[in-house]
Design a protein around this motif. Structure first.
Motif, PDB file in Angstrom:
ATOM      1  N   GLY A  36     -60.931  58.948  89.101  1.00  0.00           N
ATOM      2  CA  GLY A  36     -61.240  57.617  89.647  1.00  0.00           C
ATOM      3  C   GLY A  36     -60.139  56.821  90.225  1.00  0.00           C
ATOM      4  N   ASN A  37     -58.976  57.870  90.471  1.00  0.00           N
ATOM      5  CA  ASN A  37     -58.055  57.195  91.265  1.00  0.00           C
ATOM      6  C   ASN A  37     -58.337  57.477  92.784  1.00  0.00           C
ATOM      7  OD1 ASN A  37     -56.634  56.544  88.998  1.00  0.00           O
ATOM      8  ND2 ASN A  37     -55.349  58.441  89.152  1.00  0.00           N
ATOM      9  N   MET A  38     -58.024  56.531  93.658  1.00  0.00           N
ATOM     10  CA  MET A  38     -58.165  56.945  95.092  1.00  0.00           C
ATOM     11  C   MET A  38     -56.824  57.583  95.883  1.00  0.00           C
ATOM     12  SD  MET A  38     -58.880  54.410  98.222  1.00  0.00           S
ATOM     13  CE  MET A  38     -60.783  54.174  97.962  1.00  0.00           C
ATOM     14  N   HIS A  39     -56.978  58.659  96.104  1.00  0.00           N
ATOM     15  CA  HIS A  39     -55.793  59.339  96.877  1.00  0.00           C
ATOM     16  C   HIS A  39     -55.967  58.912  98.261  1.00  0.00           C
ATOM     17  CE1 HIS A  39     -54.461  62.337  93.680  1.00  0.00           C
ATOM     18  NE2 HIS A  39     -54.524  61.246  93.296  1.00  0.00           N
ATOM     19  N   LEU A  40     -54.874  58.651  99.089  1.00  0.00           N
ATOM     20  CA  LEU A  40     -55.089  58.310 100.549  1.00  0.00           C
ATOM     21  C   LEU A  40     -53.817  59.157 101.229  1.00  0.00           C
ATOM     22  CD1 LEU A  40     -56.256  55.034 102.316  1.00  0.00           C
ATOM     23  CD2 LEU A  40     -54.180  55.963 102.958  1.00  0.00           C
ATOM     24  N   LEU A  41     -54.174  59.643 102.287  1.00  0.00           N
ATOM     25  CA  LEU A  41     -52.772  60.394 103.072  1.00  0.00           C
ATOM     26  C   LEU A  41     -52.903  59.920 104.642  1.00  0.00           C
ATOM     27  CD1 LEU A  41     -51.023  63.584 102.895  1.00  0.00           C
ATOM     28  CD2 LEU A  41     -52.644  63.253 105.163  1.00  0.00           C
ATOM     29  N   LEU A  42     -51.516  59.326 105.086  1.00  0.00           N
ATOM     30  CA  LEU A  42     -51.654  59.119 106.538  1.00  0.00           C
ATOM     31  C   LEU A  42     -50.802  60.041 106.822  1.00  0.00           C
ATOM     32  CD1 LEU A  42     -52.413  57.542 109.093  1.00  0.00           C
ATOM     33  CD2 LEU A  42     -50.485  55.881 108.497  1.00  0.00           C
ATOM     34  N   GLY A  43     -51.217  61.151 107.911  1.00  0.00           N
ATOM     35  CA  GLY A  43     -50.240  62.102 108.492  1.00  0.00           C
ATOM     36  C   GLY A  43     -50.024  62.049 110.018  1.00  0.00           C
ATOM     37  N   ASP A  44     -48.835  62.309 110.477  1.00  0.00           N
ATOM     38  CA  ASP A  44     -48.441  62.242 111.975  1.00  0.00           C
ATOM     39  C   ASP A  44     -47.733  63.345 112.106  1.00  0.00           C
ATOM     40  OD1 ASP A  44     -47.858  61.746 114.328  1.00  0.00           O
ATOM     41  OD2 ASP A  44     -46.611  59.780 114.054  1.00  0.00           O
ATOM     42  N   PHE A  47     -57.891  62.331 121.979  1.00  0.00           N
ATOM     43  CA  PHE A  47     -58.142  61.932 120.403  1.00  0.00           C
ATOM     44  C   PHE A  47     -56.948  61.717 119.633  1.00  0.00           C
ATOM     45  CE2 PHE A  47     -58.075  65.814 117.694  1.00  0.00           C
ATOM     46  CZ  PHE A  47     -58.019  66.739 118.905  1.00  0.00           C
ATOM     47  N   ASN A  48     -57.110  61.089 118.641  1.00  0.00           N
ATOM     48  CA  ASN A  48     -55.980  60.782 117.851  1.00  0.00           C
ATOM     49  C   ASN A  48     -55.785  62.004 116.793  1.00  0.00           C
ATOM     50  OD1 ASN A  48     -54.263  59.725 115.692  1.00  0.00           O
ATOM     51  ND2 ASN A  48     -54.929  57.665 116.171  1.00  0.00           N
ATOM     52  N   GLY A  49     -54.419  62.474 116.893  1.00  0.00           N
ATOM     53  CA  GLY A  49     -54.138  63.552 116.068  1.00  0.00           C
ATOM     54  C   GLY A  49     -53.698  63.352 114.863  1.00  0.00           C
ATOM     55  N   ASP A  50     -53.402  62.069 114.595  1.00  0.00           N
ATOM     56  CA  ASP A  50     -52.961  61.492 113.509  1.00  0.00           C
ATOM     57  C   ASP A  50     -54.059  61.853 112.211  1.00  0.00           C
ATOM     58  OD1 ASP A  50     -50.892  60.711 114.497  1.00  0.00           O
ATOM     59  OD2 ASP A  50     -50.959  58.592 114.486  1.00  0.00           O
ATOM     60  N   LEU A  51     -53.673  62.040 111.054  1.00  0.00           N
ATOM     61  CA  LEU A  51     -54.626  62.285 109.985  1.00  0.00           C
ATOM     62  C   LEU A  51     -54.896  61.467 109.006  1.00  0.00           C
ATOM     63  CD1 LEU A  51     -55.861  65.131 109.247  1.00  0.00           C
ATOM     64  CD2 LEU A  51     -53.840  65.644 107.894  1.00  0.00           C
ATOM     65  N   LEU A  52     -55.862  60.893 108.718  1.00  0.00           N
ATOM     66  CA  LEU A  52     -56.340  59.915 107.538  1.00  0.00           C
ATOM     67  C   LEU A  52     -57.030  60.600 106.846  1.00  0.00           C
ATOM     68  CD1 LEU A  52     -55.535  57.160 106.878  1.00  0.00           C
ATOM     69  CD2 LEU A  52     -57.302  56.144 108.295  1.00  0.00           C
ATOM     70  N   LEU A  53     -56.858  60.717 105.515  1.00  0.00           N
ATOM     71  CA  LEU A  53     -57.653  61.091 104.317  1.00  0.00           C
ATOM     72  C   LEU A  53     -57.777  60.261 103.210  1.00  0.00           C
ATOM     73  CD1 LEU A  53     -56.134  64.826 104.611  1.00  0.00           C
ATOM     74  CD2 LEU A  53     -58.066  63.911 106.015  1.00  0.00           C
ATOM     75  N   ALA A  54     -58.895  60.158 102.694  1.00  0.00           N
ATOM     76  CA  ALA A  54     -58.967  59.412 101.357  1.00  0.00           C
ATOM     77  C   ALA A  54     -59.884  60.122 100.555  1.00  0.00           C
ATOM     78  CB  ALA A  54     -59.351  57.901 101.609  1.00  0.00           C
ATOM     79  N   ALA A  55     -59.739  60.266  99.317  1.00  0.00           N
ATOM     80  CA  ALA A  55     -60.656  60.979  98.423  1.00  0.00           C
ATOM     81  C   ALA A  55     -60.518  60.394  97.014  1.00  0.00           C
ATOM     82  CB  ALA A  55     -60.494  62.504  98.351  1.00  0.00           C
ATOM     83  N   TRP A  56     -61.441  60.508  96.350  1.00  0.00           N
ATOM     84  CA  TRP A  56     -61.466  60.142  94.641  1.00  0.00           C
ATOM     85  C   TRP A  56     -60.981  61.306  93.898  1.00  0.00           C
ATOM     86  CZ3 TRP A  56     -61.695  55.271  93.679  1.00  0.00           C
ATOM     87  CH2 TRP A  56     -62.474  54.409  94.576  1.00  0.00           C
ATOM     88  N   SER A  57     -59.969  61.131  93.016  1.00  0.00           N
ATOM     89  CA  SER A  57     -59.647  62.139  92.152  1.00  0.00           C
ATOM     90  C   SER A  57     -60.800  62.005  90.832  1.00  0.00           C
ATOM     91  CB  SER A  57     -58.601  61.892  91.471  1.00  0.00           C
ATOM     92  OG  SER A  57     -58.427  60.833  90.522  1.00  0.00           O
ATOM     93  N   PRO A  58     -60.932  62.946  90.266  1.00  0.00           N
ATOM     94  CA  PRO A  58     -61.859  63.077  88.922  1.00  0.00           C
ATOM     95  C   PRO A  58     -61.887  61.827  88.331  1.00  0.00           C
ATOM     96  CG  PRO A  58     -60.915  65.218  89.302  1.00  0.00           C
ATOM     97  CD  PRO A  58     -60.273  64.197  89.920  1.00  0.00           C
TER      98      PRO A  58
END
Lengths: 130, 569
Positions: free
Chosen positions: B197-205, B184-195
């Motif tokens: 209405g901004n979208m936060h996105l993280l790509l981590g390796d 499995f891919n150990g890279d991290l891909l996260l996305a979430a809405w801030s209160p």
């Protein structure tokens, strides 16, 4: 080649290896071999035996092969060589010859008596030393 | 348990010749082994089944069943284990010796027996036997470990996928591909809405790949989701992620990451890149793409004091996209060991015509290059979208609201050193969330609060000119000046007052934000038509649009907005 029917170096090794079992080994060899020589003689006297029959030759060859092994291990060098020649006749290594086969069996029989005498003397010596 | 080469063995002797058998038994016993004897092949096979001797001395010519057949059967019974068979033979013909080998014989010994040779052969065969036993033992061990590891990884993958691929990754404006180097891919891909209405996105390796690389994912994801949901901005979130990873990870492990804040309402994207390959801001209007260069040290390396949380802000409007990737893409090696590299990637980006196919086109390019992945490969593309088309899911609260405070006021004053490093908004929003009637508009409230706060800070306290933000170049300059002036700030404050009063079944919130700046001509700014195409001025228009009433004092230093709510059904 030694003129002795049994190689005395081999006998002394056997005595070392077998220790207390040495007389038993001699006895087993004498009785087993007596049976084998008798079997060979009887096979030749069988009217069905023929130097041209594959089955007859195969049986004789196996007997000779087996006897060759045990006589070799017991230091009966000349007897073992005669067995090899007979085995070669039986296994078709050389062209089987009825007269040659009968002569070899008769020589094996005579040589075995000499070997047996040596071993019986050994047995007597063993008894004497105990 | 593996027997050693010097162990006492059980040796099976099969010979129809009674004196030979006796002699051989004596020799083998004298060498310290236990002896079993058989006078023909069938007897030998039977004894083998019952007593499982470790080594067999076998006469070839035997009645009932000869040695060849017995050897074959014993080898079958032995299975994977090596049971050496030494043929006892006075056979001299090559053909007969070959038959012994064909039947599974491992060696020969000729009659008459030589004790020394026999002992040497037994020892040599036993060494082979022990070797084979060791190999089998290790094979079984490896198989067991492998199954165990696979199972562990499956469990870990299930947990990891829950954490690392949840949030709002399924949003229509996000496309991504994660192909694993191993299970499995150990890279991290996260996305979430801030209160707001901004979208936060993280790509981590993380350093390494697969499961070991994923262990840092859980704490990182926890910080990302938690702080995004509470309304923290990128700098605070980054600082917290860095500090957490620095604390828990071993020194040789860190996380290359890029973090985005996509503000669709104000058409901005805020970027921080620490150690990932250049990402790209792809413009919809045909301008050349803007590289999002890593100018920071990866997360988990630097101590809190030296960590740099400075972000870059770019205009981000309709047709624009951000493309991020892990180094598994550019580090894929071709057949001659050459790297795929950034240049090949850029060629794909430049020649891309259909944005929907960008990730596929990168994949095709990798396939044409016959790239051999050496690491987990992750790519993500996030496009601009009109905010009302996406919208964060509405939050459902479970408490009744009976204990909601409905008649109070509070004042806060944030002074120089606090303004430099503290973001009070998440705390303030949390406080206002206690008022049940405001929860329905928490997103609007948050946007208005953050807008008023940043206006007070940037235009008031720091005296920045929003006219700078007219074009992309000025944009960069604006944010550069913001950082510089904040750093040099010696005296300033922002005061925030809340007043909550009940009003019939509902209530009313008044927020006043005052700053220490020179003030501005609010009438002039508010009189401007809502600037849709211009980058400046969006903030005040939003405030006006989202609140029930808003006004500025004459000196332009105090803003006052109202939110009202009706009684809850």
């Amino acid at each position: 080649m030694s003129n002795n029917p049994v190689d005395f170096n081999v006998l002394s090794t056997l005595r070392d290896v077998m220790e207390a079992e040495y007389p038993a080994l001699l006895k087993v060899f004498i009785s087993d071999s007596t049976l084998r020589v008798n079997d060979m003689t009887l096979l030749l006297r069988d009217p069905a035996f023929a130097a041209t029959s594959t089955a007859s030759l195969q049986r004789l060859g196996l007997m000779a092969h087996s006897f060759k092994g045990s006589t070799g291990n017991m230091g009966a060098t000349h007897l073992s060589e005669l067995c090899l020649q007979l085995e070669e006749q039986g296994r078709g290594v050389v062209t089987a010859d009825d007269a040659r086969i009968r002569s070899l069996v008769s020589q094996i029989r005579d040589e075995f008596f000499l070997v047996r005498e040596v071993f019986e003397r050994e047995l007597e010596l063993c008894h004497a030393s105990h | 348990m593996i027997s050693s080469a010097s162990d006492r063995l059980t040796v099976l002797i099969a010979d129809d010749n009674v004196s030979d058998r006796m002699l051989l038994s004596a020799i083998v016993s004298r060498q310290g082994h236990d002896v079993l004897t058989a006078s023909d092949g069938a007897e030998a096979v039977g004894l083998f089944e019952r007593r499982r001797p470790q080594l067999v001395l076998m006469d070839a010519m035997m009645p009932v069943m000869d040695g060849f057949e017995a050897a074959r059967q014993i080898k079958t019974l032995a299975g994977d284990a090596l049971v050496p068979i030494i043929f006892l033979t006075s056979l001299t013909e090559g053909e007969d010796l070959a038959r012994c080998l064909d039947a599974g014989g491992d060696d020969f010994i000729a009659k008459p027996y030589n004790q020394v040779v026999l002992a040497a052969k037994i020892n040599a065969m036993n060494r082979l036997r022990v070797l084979q036993e060791t190999v089998l033992h290790q094979r079984d061990l490896i198989t067991r470990h492998h199954k165990y590891l696979l199972n562990e990884q499956r469990v870990a993958k299930a947990v990891f996928d829950q954490i690392a691929h949840s949030g709002c990754l399924r949003s229509r404006n996000i496309r991504y591909l994660q192909s694993p180097y191993a299970l499995f891919n150990g890279d991290l891909l996260l996305a979430a809405w801030s209160p707001s209405g901004n979208m936060h996105l993280l790509l981590g390796d993380f350093t390494g790949h697969g499961l070991p690389a994923a262990v840092g994912a859980m704490p990182l994801a926890e910080v990302f989701y938690g702080m995004t949901a509470k309304g923290y901005g990128l700098p605070e979130t980054l600082r917290e992620m860095n500090a957490k990873l620095k604390r828990i990870l071993p020194v040789d492990m860190f996380c290359c990451a890029a973090l985005l804040c996509l503000n669709f309402k104000q058409q901005l994207v805020e970027v921080w890149n620490g150690g990932l390959p250049d990402g790209y801001l792809l413009h919809g209007d045909g301008r050349p793409h803007t590289p999002l260069i890593s100018s920071n040290v990866p997360l988990g390396v630097l101590s809190a004091g030296s960590f740099d949380d400075n972000t870059q802000v770019y205009p981000f409007g309709p047709g624009d996209r951000v493309f991020l990737l892990s180094d598994g893409v550019v580090d894929s090696t071709g057949q001659d060991g050459e790297l795929f590299g950034a240049r090949r990637l850029q060629n794909v980006l430049v020649s891309n015509r259909n944005p929907a196919l960008l990730i596929e086109e990168v994949q095709w390019a990798l396939a044409r290059f016959r790239g051999q992945a050496r690491d987990d490969v992750s790519m993500v593309e996030v496009a601009f979208a009109e905010p009302d088309l996406l919208g964060p899911p509405s939050v459902i609260y479970t408490d009744s609201g009976d204990s909601s405070p409905l008649d109070w006021s509070a004042s806060f004053e944030y002074r120089t050193e606090t303004l430099k490093r503290f973001n009070p908004l998440p705390y303030l929003l949390q406080l206002l969330q206690e008022v049940h009637g405001l929860r329905m508009q928490s997103s609007e409230l948050y946007i208005v609060l953050s807008e008023l706060y940043s206006n007070a800070l940037e235009h008031g306290v720091l005296g920045l000119d929003s006219a700078l933000k007219r074009d992309a170049e000025g944009f960069g300059l604006y944010y550069q000046q913001r950082a510089e002036r904040l750093d040099r700030l010696e005296d300033g404050f922002i005061r925030i007052d809340f007043q909550i009063v009940p009003d019939g079944e509902g209530g009313r919130l008044t927020v006043r934000v005052q700053d220490s700046g020179a003030g501005f001509d609010s009438d002039r700014v508010l009189a401007l038509p809502p600037a849709v195409t211009q980058l400046s001025g969006r903030g005040l228009a939003l405030v006006r649009q989202l609140s029930d009433r808003c006004q500025w004092t004459d000196d332009g230093r105090t803003a006052s907005v109202e939110f009202a709510w009706e009684g809850l059904a």
